[in-house]
Design an enzyme around this catalytic site. Structure first.
Site, PDB file in Angstrom:
ATOM      1  N   LYS A 150       0.858  -1.181   0.000  1.00 22.90           N
ATOM      2  CA  LYS A 150       0.000   0.000   0.000  1.00 22.90           C
ATOM      3  C   LYS A 150       0.895   1.232   0.000  1.00 22.90           C
ATOM      4  CE  LYS A 150      -3.540   2.322   2.703  1.00 22.90           C
ATOM      5  NZ  LYS A 150      -4.435   2.215   3.874  1.00 22.90           N
ATOM      6  N   LYS A 172      -2.135  -1.556  -3.894  1.00 22.38           N
ATOM      7  CA  LYS A 172      -3.019  -0.403  -3.817  1.00 22.38           C
ATOM      8  C   LYS A 172      -2.210   0.879  -3.852  1.00 22.38           C
ATOM      9  CE  LYS A 172      -5.917   1.833  -0.447  1.00 22.38           C
ATOM     10  NZ  LYS A 172      -6.400   1.861   0.897  1.00 22.38           N
TER      11      LYS A 172
HETATM   12  C1  PBG Z   1      -7.266   3.087   5.756  1.00 24.01           C
HETATM   13  C2  PBG Z   1      -7.541   3.004   4.318  1.00 24.01           C
HETATM   14  C3  PBG Z   1      -7.364   3.981   3.322  1.00 24.01           C
HETATM   15  C4  PBG Z   1      -7.889   3.437   2.159  1.00 24.01           C
HETATM   16  C5  PBG Z   1      -8.330   2.166   2.455  1.00 24.01           C
HETATM   17  N1  PBG Z   1      -8.086   1.898   3.781  1.00 24.01           N
HETATM   18  C6  PBG Z   1      -6.895   5.374   3.370  1.00 24.01           C
HETATM   19  C7  PBG Z   1      -5.534   5.739   3.754  1.00 24.01           C
HETATM   20  O1  PBG Z   1      -4.632   4.936   3.916  1.00 24.01           O
HETATM   21  O2  PBG Z   1      -5.364   6.948   3.928  1.00 24.01           O
HETATM   22  C8  PBG Z   1      -7.968   4.156   0.834  1.00 24.01           C
HETATM   23  C9  PBG Z   1      -9.050   3.698  -0.065  1.00 24.01           C
HETATM   24  C10 PBG Z   1      -9.351   4.595  -1.194  1.00 24.01           C
HETATM   25  O3  PBG Z   1      -8.753   5.673  -1.407  1.00 24.01           O
HETATM   26  O4  PBG Z   1     -10.261   4.242  -1.930  1.00 24.01           O
HETATM   27  N2  PBG Z   1      -5.972   2.874   6.154  1.00 24.01           N
END
Ligand code: PBG
Length: 330
Positions: free
Chosen positions: A196, A249
């Protein structure tokens, strides 16, 4: 001799041949639909930056899931917005926390027809908006793991089929796996947000989930966008710790990462077509600047072609209804 002898156009000459030769397909069951549910509201609240999406009440959440199930989407990932936030994010593991209640309702409404995935993170629940507990200015890794274990057990007890840790703490998959196993939930799968990235594409989500960090950013735990080999390492570590599925992601700026992870692992790979990717398509479509249906087909097939077997996307319900009509798009 006629030239050229190699004529790839032959396979493109008729619709039936094009279909036979097609390498990549998408079905509604490949899609996972992310939904937001908010505590202590009477009416769903539109999310301005994500047209078509709302912070749901449990009732409107159930209706939206039902509509998605009707067009063949079977899997849902839930994000909760609590009424109260605190430094630890304690609503995340409260027995009557919003996601726990929503899981119970959806299970009651749809039984085994719906696959329920719980996003596991603290940023929606902490008053500072970070994905773990703070020690001074840093997010403390190991104390956060203990809280993640509580959340995983609470989500499993509430009926989650799959737990999806998204906080990017080191060791989170192993910690959650052992807590689930100890508490009698060895049957629940883990979908790990393995790679991520610290991404601006999460902008609309942070409005949707009310989870923007109050100070600082997430670069101390989320990945650097310049790195691809590190994603392979993250995925490998998560699999060693017990991840059943690994995720990359965001998706579109990281298609090479999806491919690298798919080529080097032997578990299913997921990709998250995130909020900013959704909002860009919606904004352009609302202006009439792109053909939304055809663009979505290309985007989702592109993510599949890169190696993702399943795709989390806010377009899931809309696309699932459209898939049977894709041939008419030309
Ligand atoms: C929480 C989380 C996030 C997303 C999914 N789980 C946001 C972040 O890390 O700030 C992002 C999902 C999206 O942008 O569609 N940690």
């Amino acid at each position: 001799m006629t030239f050229p002898t190699q004529r790839p156009r032959r396979l493109r000459s008729r619709p039936a041949l094009r279909r036979l030769a097609r390498e990549t397909w998408l079905a509604p069951e490949d899609l996972i639909y992310p939904l937001f549910v908010r505590d202590a509201i009477d009416e769903p609240r539109p999310i301005e930056a994500m047209p078509g999406h709302q912070q749901h009440t449990i009732e409107s959440l159930t209706r939206e899931a039902e509509a998605a199930l009707k067009v063949g989407v079977r899997s849902f990932v839930l994000f909760g917005i609590p009424a109260q936030k605190d430094a630890q994010g304690s609503e995340a593991w409260a027995e009557n926390g919003i996601v726990q209640r929503a899981l119970g309702h959806l299970r009651e409404a749809f039984g085994a027809d719906a696959l329920l995935i719980a996003d596991l993170c603290l940023c929606e629940y902490t008053d500072h908006g970070h994905c773990g507990v703070l020690e001074g200015e840093t997010v403390a890794n190991d104390p956060t793991l203990e809280l993640y274990q509580r959340i995983a057990v609470a989500q499993a007890a509430a009926g989650a089929d799959v737990i999806a840790p998204s906080g990017m703490m080191d060791g989170q998959v192993g910690a959650i796996r052992s807590a689930l196993d100890r508490q009698g939930y060895a049957d629940r799968a883990i979908l790990a947000y393995a790679a991520k990235y610290a991404s601006a594409f999460y902008g609309p989500f942070r409005e949707a989930a009310g989870s923007a960090p109050r100070m600082g950013d997430r670069r101390g735990y989320q990945m650097d966008p310049g790195n691809a080999r590190e994603a392979v390492r993250e995925a490998r570590l998560d699999i060693e710790e017990g991840a059943d599925i690994v995720m990359v992601k965001p998706a579109l700026a990281y298609l090479d990462v999806i491919r690298a992870v798919a080529d080097t692992t032997d578990v299913p790979v997921a990709a998250y077509n995130v909020s900013g990717e959704y909002s860009m398509v919606k904004a352009a479509a609302l202006h009439g600047w792109i053909d939304e249906r055809r663009v979505l087909r290309e985007i989702l097939l592109g993510i599949r072609r890169a190696g993702a077997q399943m795709i989390l996307t806010y377009h899931a319900k809309q696309v699932a209804a459209d898939i049977p009509c894709w041939d008419e798009l030309g």
